[in-house]
Design an enzyme around this catalytic site. Structure first.
Site, PDB file in Angstrom:
ATOM      1  N   ASN A   3      -1.102 -63.495  19.693  1.00  0.00           N
ATOM      2  CA  ASN A   3      -0.979 -63.537  18.248  1.00  0.00           C
ATOM      3  C   ASN A   3       0.371 -64.030  17.428  1.00  0.00           C
ATOM      4  O   ASN A   3       0.404 -64.592  16.620  1.00  0.00           O
ATOM      5  CB  ASN A   3      -1.376 -62.216  17.513  1.00  0.00           C
ATOM      6  CG  ASN A   3      -0.552 -60.915  17.924  1.00  0.00           C
ATOM      7  OD1 ASN A   3      -0.473 -60.857  19.235  1.00  0.00           O
ATOM      8  ND2 ASN A   3      -0.092 -60.266  16.955  1.00  0.00           N
ATOM      9  N   CYS A  16       2.451 -55.780  12.053  1.00  0.00           N
ATOM     10  CA  CYS A  16       2.410 -54.210  12.468  1.00  0.00           C
ATOM     11  C   CYS A  16       3.966 -53.876  12.631  1.00  0.00           C
ATOM     12  O   CYS A  16       4.311 -52.946  12.481  1.00  0.00           O
ATOM     13  CB  CYS A  16       1.493 -54.002  13.756  1.00  0.00           C
ATOM     14  SG  CYS A  16       0.078 -54.756  13.611  1.00  0.00           S
TER      15      CYS A  16
END
Ligand code: PMP
Length: 384
Positions: A152, A326
């Site tokens: 990602n 995150c």
């Protein structure tokens, strides 16, 4: 000028067609899918419809191979802890690449604290898993190996088929986190030889709060959330039907439109990379060709990614990322960028652009101009 959203790897907006589809459940079939009356049966039909659409997206053997969860983090935990604990008699070794998401690495570390041996597999400077090292650590005691389909943060696509062959030669199961790839590039779990695969709704233009785990027929794992026995006893709890119904429809749209959308986004991505690399001391991160069609990631010397993000947002209303949303709460450099061999100061200067349905070719010059001006401005202010 309206906003330009370039952070689709963090979350995708809900597609209006998905919203319209899932709303029907809330309005008409709001029963508990475990209830036997007509409203319950209606709700159950929505779940089974979604299961079928997701099975088709990844070419699963059957619809029952799909288990619904609350999202990617839960699917990763179920895949890793569920298989490691169920197959402990076969061995207490697990393996993962160094660039996995924390929702893979942290369950692995939890197993390690409980007596499992954890092998972390390095990657090369483009983010491709070191196959020689992988082959070297796998043993008959390795019950679960987790390698992501694509990363990602740097967009690199892993050679999953080759990895699967290696894992099955020596170890037991291959788990693949496909959050960045599912709905973006074709995935065929049967052809790739995948045992467990994680997908999420909110990375595929579906509502937040639903995820899925593909489990190949015959793979043995135990529940990590016992209760009323929903989802074949592997994931108890009343199903989040709005999100699940939406996720199914999101999977259908992604499959139907993938080829056309990829061709369109790949052109925009290539143009962005060409133009942004003209900036002095700018570098592409990740693999130059084996990368996701909507993913462009860079690093710039002598400036901080956080400052780029804030400046692009405030001055130009363009939303970019510095890596994984995150880990943005810590000021530590990304473990992915360190794993590809960047120094701390290099890893701090990252900017990730991930394209999606709302982006258009006409936006390229606006984005490029904003990046150029931002980098120039920040470098002027930089003490480095
Ligand atoms: N795996 C990958 C590759 C991710 O990028 C993310 C975050 N989008 C996750 C797992 C975890 O997703 P979530 O926070 O939605 O559970």
């Amino acid at each position: 000028m309206g906003r330009i959203y370039l952070d689709h790897a963090s979350v995708t907006p809900v597609d209006p067609r998905v919203l319209e589809f899932a709303e029907r459940y809330l309005k008409n079939d709001f029963g508990n899918p475990s209830s036997l009356h007509s409203l319950g049966l209606g709700a159950k039909r929505f779940i089974e419809d979604a299961r079928g659409k997701i099975a088709k997206l990844i070419n699963a053997e059957k619809e029952t191979c799909i288990i619904f969860t609350s999202g990617a983090t839960e699917s990763n935990n179920l895949a890793i802890k569920g298989t490691a604990l169920r197959n402990v008699a076969k061995g207490k070794e697990v393996a993962a690449s160094a660039i996995e998401h924390m929702s893979v690495l942290n369950p692995m570390k939890e197993l390690q604290k409980n007596g499992f041996k954890l092998n972390i597999i390095p990657v090369d400077s483009t983010g491709i898993v070191d196959l020689e090292k992988l082959g070297g650590v796998l043993t008959k005691n390795t019950t679960v190996t987790s390698i992501m389909y694509a990363n990602n943060e740097i967009g690199t696509i892993e050679p999953i088929k080759e990895i699967s062959e290696m894992v099955h030669e020596k170890g037991l199961y291959l788990h693949v986190d496909a959050i960045a790839a599912a709905g973006r590039i074709p995935i065929d779990v049967q052809n790739d030889g995948i045992d467990l695969l994680t997908i999420s709704s909110n990375d595929m233009y579906g509502p937040q709060g639903a995820g899925a785990l593909y489990i190949k027929p015959g793979v043995r794992l135990q529940s990590i959330l016992p209760g009323g026995g929903q989802e074949r006893g592997l994931r108890s709890g009343t199903e989040n039907l709005f999100a699940i119904a939406g996720m199914g429809e999101a999977a259908r749209i992604a499959k139907d439109e993938m080829e056309q959308e990829n061709t369109r986004l790949e052109k925009i991505k290539d143009k962005l990379i060409d133009e942004i690399l003209k900036i002095e001391e700018s570098y592409l991160t990740g693999h130059p060709t084996q990368r996701l069609p909507h993913h462009a990631s860079f690093r710039f010397s002598r400036i901080e990614g956080e400052s780029i993000l804030l400046n692009m947002n405030m001055r130009y209303s363009i939303q970019v990322s510095t890596g994984s949303a995150c880990s943005s709460k810590t000021l530590e450099p990304s473990h992915v960028l360190l794993a590809i061999g960047l120094k701390h100061e290099e890893a701090h200067g990252s900017m990730v652009l991930t394209l999606g349905r709302s982006n258009k070719a006409e936006e390229v010059p606006i984005i490029v101009k904003a990046v150029k001006e931002t980098v120039q401005k920040l470098r002027k202010l930089s003490p480095l």
